[in-house]
Motif scaffolding. Sequence first.
Motif, short mmCIF file in Angstrom:
data_model
loop_
_atom_site.label_atom_id
_atom_site.label_comp_id
_atom_site.label_asym_id
_atom_site.label_seq_id
_atom_site.Cartn_x
_atom_site.Cartn_y
_atom_site.Cartn_z
N ASP A 1 0.68 -1.14 -0.08
CA ASP A 1 -0.06 -0.04 0.15
C ASP A 1 0.56 1.24 -0.11
O ASP A 1 0.58 2.41 -0.52
CB ASP A 1 -0.96 0.04 1.24
CG ASP A 1 -2.10 -0.95 0.94
OD1 ASP A 1 -2.13 -1.47 -0.06
OD2 ASP A 1 -2.69 -1.30 2.16
N HIS B 1 -8.38 -6.16 -7.58
CA HIS B 1 -8.33 -4.61 -7.10
C HIS B 1 -8.56 -3.73 -8.11
O HIS B 1 -8.02 -2.49 -7.96
CB HIS B 1 -6.83 -4.70 -6.58
CG HIS B 1 -6.54 -5.64 -5.17
ND1 HIS B 1 -6.33 -6.88 -5.39
CD2 HIS B 1 -6.71 -5.25 -3.85
CE1 HIS B 1 -6.16 -7.29 -4.17
NE2 HIS B 1 -6.49 -6.43 -3.24
N GLY C 1 -10.29 -0.61 -6.87
CA GLY C 1 -9.59 -0.02 -5.86
C GLY C 1 -8.46 0.84 -6.34
O GLY C 1 -8.23 1.99 -5.98
N PRO D 1 -3.55 4.28 -1.02
CA PRO D 1 -4.39 3.51 -0.33
C PRO D 1 -3.80 3.45 1.44
O PRO D 1 -4.38 2.51 2.09
CB PRO D 1 -4.37 2.11 -0.85
CG PRO D 1 -3.21 2.01 -1.48
CD PRO D 1 -2.80 3.47 -1.92
#
Length: 537
Positions: free
Chosen positions: A347, A430, A433, A502
């Motif tokens: 992340d 993902h 996202g 993120p």
Amino acid sequence: MTVSRSRSSSVTGVSHQLRLVARLDRVRLPLWVLGLGGTIAVSALAVPPLYDTPEKVAGYARVVGTSPVSHLMSGRQAGIDSLGGIVANEISQFAQLGVCLMVAFLVVRHTRAEEESGRAELLRSTVLGRHAATVAGLAYGVLAAVLIAAVTTVSMLSVGLPVAGSLTYGAGLALLGVVHTAVTLVAVQLSSTARGALGLAGAVIALGYVVRGVGAVQDNALVWASPFGWAQRMDAFGGEQWWPALLLLAATALLLAASGWLMTRRDFGGGVLAARPGRATARRGLATPFGLSARLRRGTALGWAVGLTLLGALYGAVVPSIPELVESNPEMADVVGAAAGGEALVDAFLAYIFLFMAVVSCGFAVSAVLRLRTEEEAGRAELVLGTPVHRSAWLGATAAFTFLVTAVLTVLMGAGLAVGYALGSGDWDHLTGHVGGQVAYLPGTLVVGAVAVALHGAVPRAGALAWALLAYVAVQVMLGELLGLPDWVEAVSPYSHLAEVPRESWEAWPSLALVVVAAALTAAGIAGFRRRDIASG
């Protein structure tokens, strides 16, 4: 004797032309050297502390030195199992592309753009020789490339890297810039517009970069089909060899000969490639300021869209290999402020990549807005504003188109990264996202674009400050942690007010506040544009 005088007169006035170029670019060239050269220098200084043990160097060579993605982006760097090779590999992508793009912009500005504006014709009406502008452009491009190479070499030497390797790398970088200076001069003869010349030169840069990357991935002779490959095969920090420099010099000589030959076969102000005739009647959309703005910038927008999507895909493909790389060098996790392992590490790197790509997209926003300055100086803005088109509509339409395309580019970058990540990891869960993570940084990009609108509208001569803000933001993003900048200095960057998605949860209020700031700056620019005189060159 007549032939001799003719030959000598073709370059008459080169020294005067060079002094004029130096006068016009007294700010622009130092900004390029400080921005590009400074970033290379700081990057070179930042790498050695991360690889201060043989184990860390070996880990880098094992992971990065065998990575197809690394080969595609930076080629096969010699001496990758040494500190010098690591530094060269880390800065190569930015340094090589940067020096090529720099010389292309600078040379086109003082050759084709001058012809297109009509200023070159005024100079030619004096005793200036036919090839004086071309020779001055060549000398200027060479000077700029040598300055960047000198900064790079000195930076390498300052951290204790071997002298032979540092000099070899710097020479290869300079010669690569010189080759693309000659490429740009050929493009100048082929195209009748500055945009077309930049497009041709940029296409050659992109082609050479991709060819070298594909050849490096396949580890075959394809790398020898690109000047990028020739410069890299000088093998800095890995048993240096100088004979590939002869290929770069030979290519430069051939390209310069081609440029001179083409110049004698075109009309002054025109290009060898004839412009495509336009439609007999304009499309309905061109009757609106927004439609005209879109038409003028559609090619640029398409090029940025393709380039940034591919950039996102490349970075996305790199992310799955991050845990293995950090495992061999835990200190790398400290650079992004994450634990050396687990989902938090991925992340953190995603947040860094999202932010970096957002900063890159600012380049489109600033260039699209500041092109209005060119329209004014060429007299085309006066023609448009001489119709019922209001000043507010003219600048507002450009701002609206720029912000719309910037939003589309942001989505495309996120989509490219998502696809690259999925292909590299096999994890397709993902996609949404990753696109959302990239979009979270859009408000910061809008603010940078709005600063360009405000400067052009109110103080057009200060438009270069928008590029200065972009350069600062880029340095702050890439090297802020290492530089230890004070909080109030970091706060200048609009991205510093956004959550590091993120890694952190998205927050609505900072994003909304930046959107309001962008709107206010845009309104201020439109108000200033309504009150000032129109530049007429």
